[in-house]
Design an enzyme around this catalytic site. Structure first.
Site, PDB file in Angstrom:
ATOM      1  N   LEU A  95       4.036   5.570   7.102  1.00 17.92           N
ATOM      2  CA  LEU A  95       5.292   4.938   7.515  1.00 17.92           C
ATOM      3  C   LEU A  95       5.201   3.415   7.411  1.00 17.92           C
ATOM      4  O   LEU A  95       4.185   2.829   7.795  1.00 17.92           O
ATOM      5  CB  LEU A  95       5.553   5.332   8.976  1.00 17.92           C
TER       6      LEU A  95
ATOM      7  N   ARG B 192       0.834  -1.224   0.000  1.00 15.39           N
ATOM      8  CA  ARG B 192       0.000   0.000   0.000  1.00 15.39           C
ATOM      9  C   ARG B 192       0.861   1.264   0.000  1.00 15.39           C
ATOM     10  O   ARG B 192       0.534   2.268   0.614  1.00 15.39           O
ATOM     11  CB  ARG B 192      -0.975   0.001   1.191  1.00 15.39           C
TER      12      ARG B 192
ATOM     13  N   ARG C  80      -1.839   4.389  17.312  1.00 15.36           N
ATOM     14  CA  ARG C  80      -0.734   3.415  17.299  1.00 15.36           C
ATOM     15  C   ARG C  80       0.294   3.729  18.393  1.00 15.36           C
ATOM     16  O   ARG C  80       1.369   3.138  18.431  1.00 15.36           O
ATOM     17  CB  ARG C  80      -0.014   3.405  15.947  1.00 15.36           C
TER      18      ARG C  80
ATOM     19  N   GLU D  17      -1.491   7.589  13.775  1.00 14.82           N
ATOM     20  CA  GLU D  17      -0.369   7.646  14.729  1.00 14.82           C
ATOM     21  C   GLU D  17      -0.886   7.675  16.165  1.00 14.82           C
ATOM     22  O   GLU D  17      -0.345   7.013  17.048  1.00 14.82           O
ATOM     23  CB  GLU D  17       0.483   8.905  14.489  1.00 14.82           C
TER      24      GLU D  17
ATOM     25  N   GLU E 299       1.269  13.224   5.384  1.00 12.01           N
ATOM     26  CA  GLU E 299       2.404  14.144   5.544  1.00 12.01           C
ATOM     27  C   GLU E 299       3.053  14.419   4.175  1.00 12.01           C
ATOM     28  O   GLU E 299       3.409  15.559   3.859  1.00 12.01           O
ATOM     29  CB  GLU E 299       3.425  13.568   6.523  1.00 12.01           C
TER      30      GLU E 299
ATOM     31  N   LEU F 287       5.414   0.411   8.988  1.00  8.52           N
ATOM     32  CA  LEU F 287       5.430   0.104  10.427  1.00  8.52           C
ATOM     33  C   LEU F 287       6.360  -1.059  10.757  1.00  8.52           C
ATOM     34  O   LEU F 287       6.779  -1.198  11.901  1.00  8.52           O
ATOM     35  CB  LEU F 287       4.002  -0.202  10.903  1.00  8.52           C
TER      36      LEU F 287
HETATM   37  C1  1HE Z   1       1.811  -2.055   5.639  1.00  8.27           C
HETATM   38  C2  1HE Z   1       1.342  -0.764   5.971  1.00  8.27           C
HETATM   39  C3  1HE Z   1       2.204   0.043   6.735  1.00  8.27           C
HETATM   40  C4  1HE Z   1      -0.179  -1.762   4.834  1.00  8.27           C
HETATM   41  N1  1HE Z   1       3.406  -0.436   7.085  1.00  8.27           N
HETATM   42  N2  1HE Z   1       3.005  -2.495   6.027  1.00  8.27           N
HETATM   43  N3  1HE Z   1       0.000   3.704   8.834  1.00  8.27           N
HETATM   44  C5  1HE Z   1      -1.076   3.019   9.274  1.00  8.27           C
HETATM   45  O1  1HE Z   1      -1.278   2.811  10.449  1.00  8.27           O
HETATM   46  C6  1HE Z   1      -1.964   2.453   8.199  1.00  8.27           C
HETATM   47  C7  1HE Z   1      -1.831   0.947   8.167  1.00  8.27           C
HETATM   48  N4  1HE Z   1      -2.469   0.390   6.993  1.00  8.27           N
HETATM   49  C8  1HE Z   1      -3.837   0.239   6.901  1.00  8.27           C
HETATM   50  O2  1HE Z   1      -4.618   0.685   7.718  1.00  8.27           O
HETATM   51  C9  1HE Z   1      -4.329  -0.500   5.691  1.00  8.27           C
HETATM   52  O3  1HE Z   1      -3.262  -1.322   5.213  1.00  8.27           O
HETATM   53  C10 1HE Z   1      -4.839   0.399   4.535  1.00  8.27           C
HETATM   54  C11 1HE Z   1      -6.153   1.073   4.943  1.00  8.27           C
HETATM   55  C12 1HE Z   1      -3.806   1.444   4.138  1.00  8.27           C
HETATM   56  C13 1HE Z   1      -5.071  -0.484   3.285  1.00  8.27           C
HETATM   57  O4  1HE Z   1      -5.928  -1.573   3.620  1.00  8.27           O
HETATM   58  P1  1HE Z   1      -5.980  -2.853   2.629  1.00  8.27           P
HETATM   59  O5  1HE Z   1      -7.038  -3.754   3.188  1.00  8.27           O
HETATM   60  O6  1HE Z   1      -6.102  -2.408   1.218  1.00  8.27           O
HETATM   61  O7  1HE Z   1      -4.523  -3.540   2.731  1.00  8.27           O
HETATM   62  P2  1HE Z   1      -3.916  -4.493   3.879  1.00  8.27           P
HETATM   63  O8  1HE Z   1      -4.389  -5.888   3.663  1.00  8.27           O
HETATM   64  O9  1HE Z   1      -4.147  -3.923   5.233  1.00  8.27           O
HETATM   65  O10 1HE Z   1      -2.344  -4.390   3.613  1.00  8.27           O
HETATM   66  C14 1HE Z   1      -1.721  -5.028   2.501  1.00  8.27           C
HETATM   67  C15 1HE Z   1      -0.287  -5.287   2.880  1.00  8.27           C
HETATM   68  O11 1HE Z   1       0.360  -4.020   3.106  1.00  8.27           O
HETATM   69  C16 1HE Z   1      -0.161  -6.043   4.193  1.00  8.27           C
HETATM   70  O12 1HE Z   1       1.015  -6.826   4.111  1.00  8.27           O
HETATM   71  P3  1HE Z   1       0.949  -8.415   3.760  1.00  8.27           P
HETATM   72  O13 1HE Z   1       2.369  -8.844   3.703  1.00  8.27           O
HETATM   73  O14 1HE Z   1       0.137  -9.024   4.859  1.00  8.27           O
HETATM   74  O15 1HE Z   1       0.231  -8.499   2.423  1.00  8.27           O
HETATM   75  C17 1HE Z   1       0.041  -4.947   5.214  1.00  8.27           C
HETATM   76  O16 1HE Z   1       0.736  -5.398   6.372  1.00  8.27           O
HETATM   77  C18 1HE Z   1       0.911  -3.991   4.426  1.00  8.27           C
HETATM   78  N5  1HE Z   1       0.833  -2.631   4.947  1.00  8.27           N
HETATM   79  N6  1HE Z   1       0.104  -0.609   5.459  1.00  8.27           N
HETATM   80  C19 1HE Z   1       3.769  -1.679   6.742  1.00  8.27           C
HETATM   81  N7  1HE Z   1       1.871   1.292   7.071  1.00  8.27           N
HETATM   82  C20 1HE Z   1       7.139   9.777   9.698  1.00  8.27           C
HETATM   83  S1  1HE Z   1       6.110   9.223  10.869  1.00  8.27           S
HETATM   84  C21 1HE Z   1       4.687   8.673  10.074  1.00  8.27           C
HETATM   85  C22 1HE Z   1       3.913   7.832  11.009  1.00  8.27           C
HETATM   86  C23 1HE Z   1       2.891   7.024  10.299  1.00  8.27           C
HETATM   87  O17 1HE Z   1       2.732   7.088   9.098  1.00  8.27           O
HETATM   88  S2  1HE Z   1       1.984   6.028  11.321  1.00  8.27           S
HETATM   89  C24 1HE Z   1       0.705   5.448  10.314  1.00  8.27           C
HETATM   90  C25 1HE Z   1       1.062   4.166   9.640  1.00  8.27           C
END
Ligand code: 1HE
Length: 262
Positions: A68, A30, A139, A136, A116, A70
């Site tokens: 980010l 994603r 989390r 964030e 961001e 994660l």
């Molecule tokens: C990820 C990430 C990620 C997906 N880091 N791997 N961001 C978040 O807290 C958002 C986290 N992500 C989500 O809520 C959802 O993934 C989405 C709404 C964006 C998309 O949902 P969906 O159903 O289309 O995808 P999915 O099944 O959740 O994810 C597909 C894959 O992407 C899956 O990995 P897989 O190996 O199991 O297929 C997920 O683990 C992976 N994935 N998002 C790592 N963020 C400079 S500081 C900034 C601080 C932040 O940005 S904190 C917020 C982080």
């Protein structure tokens, strides 16, 4: 840190290759931003070809960007965390304070660091599938990519506080209403609209674009009296360019477009 640009593609668009289309290509995750991708963004915007006069940034797959990566977070101690946040600041500064205006084409998730990144761009075009969140807060972390500086300038500190305290998710319509995006377009058309806008921006005098990117945000933060003075300096520099004089003359001679209602 990985400096390979495997998760980013850059295409040049237009007759003079004047628009760079920068695409996050990590759809399987994603478009989550790991260190390699952050470095690729920095390097790309620092080294845009000289033909480029405007840029678009978008994301491949179902979402613009999940923020980010994660999976990299757990490995950092406090000191590394500071350096990591500073790396994001440097990279997103290259987007915001680079040479050319950048239009973000948004769809799907624009969350955390994805928001961001979008807020470092000069214009945001969102399609109807877009949703915005700052997970964030829930989390147990904080924004680290410049969000606390840039996002309140778009929507105010109160709305950002609410998003982080409560995990509130804004849909595309409400996102445009509160100022997260300046354009709201039908699903699947954000990239085309962003390219259309960037192509138009690329026809502006470079000094005007540069002044809008570099002078306007600084003037907005200066005390009024300083702002008026800076405005006088930058407007006289812009006006004095031969290109500006030619454009004004073209209008007076009836050769340039009038302002028209849409
Ligand atoms: C990820 C990430 C990620 C997906 N880091 N791997 N961001 C978040 O807290 C958002 C986290 N992500 C989500 O809520 C959802 O993934 C989405 C709404 C964006 C998309 O949902 P969906 O159903 O289309 O995808 P999915 O099944 O959740 O994810 C597909 C894959 O992407 C899956 O990995 P897989 O190996 O199991 O297929 C997920 O683990 C992976 N994935 N998002 C790592 N963020 C400079 S500081 C900034 C601080 C932040 O940005 S904190 C917020 C982080």
């Amino acid at each position: 840190m990985n400096t390979q640009h495997t998760d980013l593609s850059v295409q040049l668009h237009g007759e003079q290759q004047e628009v760079a289309i920068v695409t996050l290509t990590r759809a399987a995750k994603r478009n989550a931003l790991n260190d390699g991708l952050i470095l690729a963004i920095r390097d790309t915007f620092q080294n845009l070809p000289t033909s480029v006069r405007a840029a678009v940034i978008d994301g491949s797959g179902e979402h613009f960007c999940a923020g980010l990566d994660l999976s990299e977070l757990s490995e950092r101690d406090a000191c590394e965390g500071v350096f990591h946040s500073r790396l994001w600041h440097t990279a997103l500064d290259c987007v915001e304070k680079g040479r050319v205006p950048v239009v973000a084409a948004l769809h799907g998730a624009v969350v955390g660091g994805g928001l961001e990144l979008a807020s470092a761009c000069h214009i945001r075009v969102a399609d109807e599938s877009t949703f915005y969140a700052l997970p964030e807060g829930t989390r147990g972390i904080f924004v680290g990519g410049g969000g606390s500086v840039r996002i309140p300038k778009l929507i105010g500190a109160a709305r950002m506080t609410d998003m982080m305290l409560t995990g509130r998710v804004y849909n595309a319509t409400d996102g445009e209403r509160i100022g997260l995006a300046q354009y709201l377009v039908p699903a699947g058309t954000a990239r085309d609209k962003a390219i259309e806008l960037a192509t138009r921006i690329a026809t502006n005098a470079p000094m005007t674009n540069y002044a809008l990117m570099h002078a306007l945000p600084r003037i907005a933060e200066q005390p009024g009296d300083h702002g008026f003075f800076t405005e006088a300096l930058i407007s006289s520099i812009a006006q004095s360019a031969p290109e500006a004089k030619a454009r004004v003359r073209a209008f007076l001679e009836g050769k340039a477009a009038k302002v028209r209602k849409d």
